[in-house]
Scaffold this active site. Structure first.
Site, PDB file in Angstrom:
ATOM      1  CB  THR A 181      -2.945   3.895   0.798  1.00 38.50           C
ATOM      2  OG1 THR A 181      -2.914   4.547  -0.529  1.00 38.50           O
ATOM      3  CG2 THR A 181      -4.234   2.795   0.739  1.00 38.50           C
ATOM      4  NE  ARG A 216      -2.852   6.768  -3.045  1.00 37.86           N
ATOM      5  CZ  ARG A 216      -3.255   7.801  -2.051  1.00 37.86           C
ATOM      6  NH1 ARG A 216      -3.982   9.157  -2.315  1.00 37.86           N
ATOM      7  NH2 ARG A 216      -3.475   7.564  -0.644  1.00 37.86           N
ATOM      8  CG  LEU A 234      -1.905  -1.045   1.407  1.00 38.93           C
ATOM      9  CD1 LEU A 234      -2.724  -0.908   2.813  1.00 38.93           C
ATOM     10  CD2 LEU A 234      -2.741  -1.180   0.330  1.00 38.93           C
ATOM     11  CG  ASP A 235      -0.104   5.030  -1.834  1.00 39.66           C
ATOM     12  OD1 ASP A 235      -0.390   5.817  -0.899  1.00 39.66           O
ATOM     13  OD2 ASP A 235      -0.992   5.052  -2.937  1.00 39.66           O
ATOM     14  CB  VAL A 236       3.927   6.394   1.985  1.00 40.24           C
ATOM     15  CG1 VAL A 236       3.775   7.507   1.277  1.00 40.24           C
ATOM     16  CG2 VAL A 236       4.568   6.780   3.375  1.00 40.24           C
TER      17      VAL A 236
END
Length: 254
Positions: free
Chosen positions: A105, A189, A101-103
């Protein structure tokens, strides 16, 4: 039936099944003094397995679900010294995140040292579903939601069909629920930005059969034996494991 060598290596915390296959191809693995062959079966209780001349150490298999907080990176180590998802889990085992998961999220993230299960959960052929809750800029119409559901062309290809539900929408922002079964980098996103609705907030509420129910953001807990079996069933992994898991799932104090 004895497990395949690459599965044993993955269960010893030496990486994903694919990276363990590369170790074998490179001739870095021996079994009882013989250079190992890819695809061979082994009995780790009776045979001596070395990687680069060092005996492997089988670990008990661990399975954790984390409600990832914002600002934490989805790696085991970070060269910039930022807090990682592994830092959020109270175990000394060499676990790693299954996917990322991106930073910015939050949400459900599985961490384990079961390389075989991780490999299959991420493999596109199994289509493991992920469910996201998103807050986006602007009023997102049903027509745009239908466009998202049909697939969006991104720079790395067209996304697969998704399930999109508009929970609420006004002139300032909209709340959505999206279900996808792909794992393209920052996919949700990028999809929403492409249709003109940049993400303000993104949370993954479900990964496969794992939910965020009862977990506050930043909290981790071990999976029960039943939860592990449901995940294995999703991707057709035998319940017979190489490492030994703890009785009654994962009996760790959290």
């Amino acid at each position: 039936m004895s497990p395949r060598l690459q599965r044993v290596l993955a269960s010893a915390g030496l990486g994903s099944r694919r990276s363990c296959e590369n170790l074998i191809r490179e001739g870095r693995v021996t079994v009882d003094g013989r250079v190992a062959e890819l695809g061979s079966s082994v009995d780790p209780a009776r045979e001596t397995i070395l990687v680069d001349g060092v005996p492997i150490q089988l670990e008990a298999l661990e399975y954790w679900v984390l409600n990832k907080p914002k600002g934490v990176v989805s790696t085991a180590k970070d060269p910039q010294g930022r807090r990682t998802v592994v830092d959020c889990v109270p175990t000394a085992a060499r676990i790693f995140p299954v996917g990322r998961l991106d930073v910015d999220t939050t949400g459900v993230l599985l961490l384990t040292n079961d390389g075989e299960l991780a490999y299959r959960l991420l493999h596109p052929s199994f289509g493991v579903e992920k469910e996201y809750e998103a807050v986006v800029v602007g009023r997102l119409t049903e027509a745009t939601a239908a466009h998202l559901a049909q697939g969006i062309e991104l720079e790395d290809g067209v996304t697969a069909p998704a399930l999109v539900e508009v929970k609420s929408a006004n002139s300032g922002r909209s709340e959505l629920r999206l279900r996808i079964h792909e794992g393209k980098n920052r996919q949700v996103r990028r999809m929403l930005e492409t249709v003109g609705h940049p993400v303000v907030q993104l949370h993954r509420a479900r990964f496969g059969s794992l939910l965020d129910d009862g977990l506050t953001v930043g909290e981790a807990r071990p999976l029960s034996a039943e939860e592990v079996e449901r995940l294995r069933g999703l991707v057709h992994v035998s319940s017979e494991s190489v490492g030994s898991s703890h009785e009654n799932g994962m009996n760790h104090e959290t």
